[in-house]
Structures are given as structure tokens and as C-alpha cells.
Motif scaffolding. Structure first.
Motif, PDB file in Angstrom:
ATOM      1  N   MET A   1       0.916  -1.064  -0.017  1.00 32.20           N
ATOM      2  CA  MET A   1       0.255  -0.187  -0.278  1.00 32.20           C
ATOM      3  C   MET A   1       1.120   0.963  -0.048  1.00 32.20           C
ATOM      4  N   ARG A   2       0.502   2.200  -0.909  1.00 33.72           N
ATOM      5  CA  ARG A   2       0.832   3.419  -0.746  1.00 33.72           C
ATOM      6  C   ARG A   2       0.480   4.474   0.375  1.00 33.72           C
ATOM      7  N   ARG A   3       1.146   5.532   0.974  1.00 30.47           N
ATOM      8  CA  ARG A   3       1.148   6.596   1.877  1.00 30.47           C
ATOM      9  C   ARG A   3      -0.339   6.865   1.652  1.00 30.47           C
ATOM     10  N   ASP A   4      -1.128   7.653   0.216  1.00 38.50           N
ATOM     11  CA  ASP A   4      -2.320   7.820  -0.111  1.00 38.50           C
ATOM     12  C   ASP A   4      -3.518   6.679   0.588  1.00 38.50           C
ATOM     13  N   ASP A   5      -3.107   5.107   0.192  1.00 36.53           N
ATOM     14  CA  ASP A   5      -4.405   4.374   0.306  1.00 36.53           C
ATOM     15  C   ASP A   5      -4.070   4.856   1.448  1.00 36.53           C
ATOM     16  N   TYR A   6      -3.732   4.547   2.650  1.00 37.90           N
ATOM     17  CA  TYR A   6      -4.056   4.809   3.905  1.00 37.90           C
ATOM     18  C   TYR A   6      -5.176   5.877   4.871  1.00 37.90           C
TER      19      TYR A   6
ATOM     20  N   GLY B   1       6.999  11.510   6.870  1.00 38.14           N
ATOM     21  CA  GLY B   1       6.924   9.993   6.576  1.00 38.14           C
ATOM     22  C   GLY B   1       8.933   9.711   6.365  1.00 38.14           C
TER      23      GLY B   1
ATOM     24  N   ALA C   1       4.452   0.614   4.003  1.00 36.36           N
ATOM     25  CA  ALA C   1       4.316   0.741   2.836  1.00 36.36           C
ATOM     26  C   ALA C   1       5.140  -0.004   2.171  1.00 36.36           C
ATOM     27  N   ASP C   2       6.512  -0.401   2.860  1.00 37.19           N
ATOM     28  CA  ASP C   2       7.488   0.109   1.410  1.00 37.19           C
ATOM     29  C   ASP C   2       8.296  -1.020   2.643  1.00 37.19           C
TER      30      ASP C   2
END
Length: 83
Positions: A1-6, A23, A72-73
Motif C-alpha cells: 500500500m502507498r501512503r495515500d491508500d492508508y 514520512g 508501505a515499503d
């Protein structure tokens, strides 16, 4: 997931973001410090030590899920590396 997804998942569940974390790989500490501050507990080396102690002794959330999976990573190979 990316930051915006959260952020979207949080909003979809009816929650409101009150603090957009930096971040910088210290987001969990920043979030816990933010909530402690709202309770009148100011950020200090002692608070950081207690948070790290807690995280070391609790590598899983209350449902038995490893919080490391929420990242996310893939910067961290294991929980100890993250902490």
C-alpha cells in the motif's frame, strides 16, 4: 500500500486524520508521541524509551497481526530492524 491508500482507507472507515505524520520512518513513534501529548505527556527521551520497550515486547497487535505488515515499503526486514 502507498501512503495515500492508508489515508483513503482511514476515511472510508469513518475516521478523521488529526495528525499527518512525517514520512521519516519514525511514524509510529511520532503517532504515539502525538497521542501522549494530547494526554498531557510531553515528548521526552524517557517516553521514547518506554515506547521502544513496548514495541519490542509487542511485535503483534491485539488481533495477532504483525504491525510490520502495515508498512508501505520494504525498508525493514524484521521488527527489530524497524525498532
Amino acid at each position: 500500500m502507498r501512503r495515500d491508500d492508508y489515508a483513503k482507507a482511514t476515511e472510508d472507515q469513518g475516521f478523521r486524520l488529526v495528525y499527518n505524520l512525517p514520512g521519516d520512518s519514525n511514524c509510529q513513534f511520532a503517532a504515539l508521541s502525538h497521542h501522549a501529548k494530547r494526554l498531557g505527556i510531553l515528548r521526552s527521551p524517557e517516553i521514547m524509551r518506554k515506547i521502544v520497550e513496548y514495541l519490542k515486547s509487542n511485535p503483534y497487535d491485539s488481533d495477532g497481526f504483525p504491525p510490520l505488515e502495515h508498512l508501505a515499503d520494504d525498508d525493514f526486514a524484521c521488527w527489530d530492524d524497524y525498532i
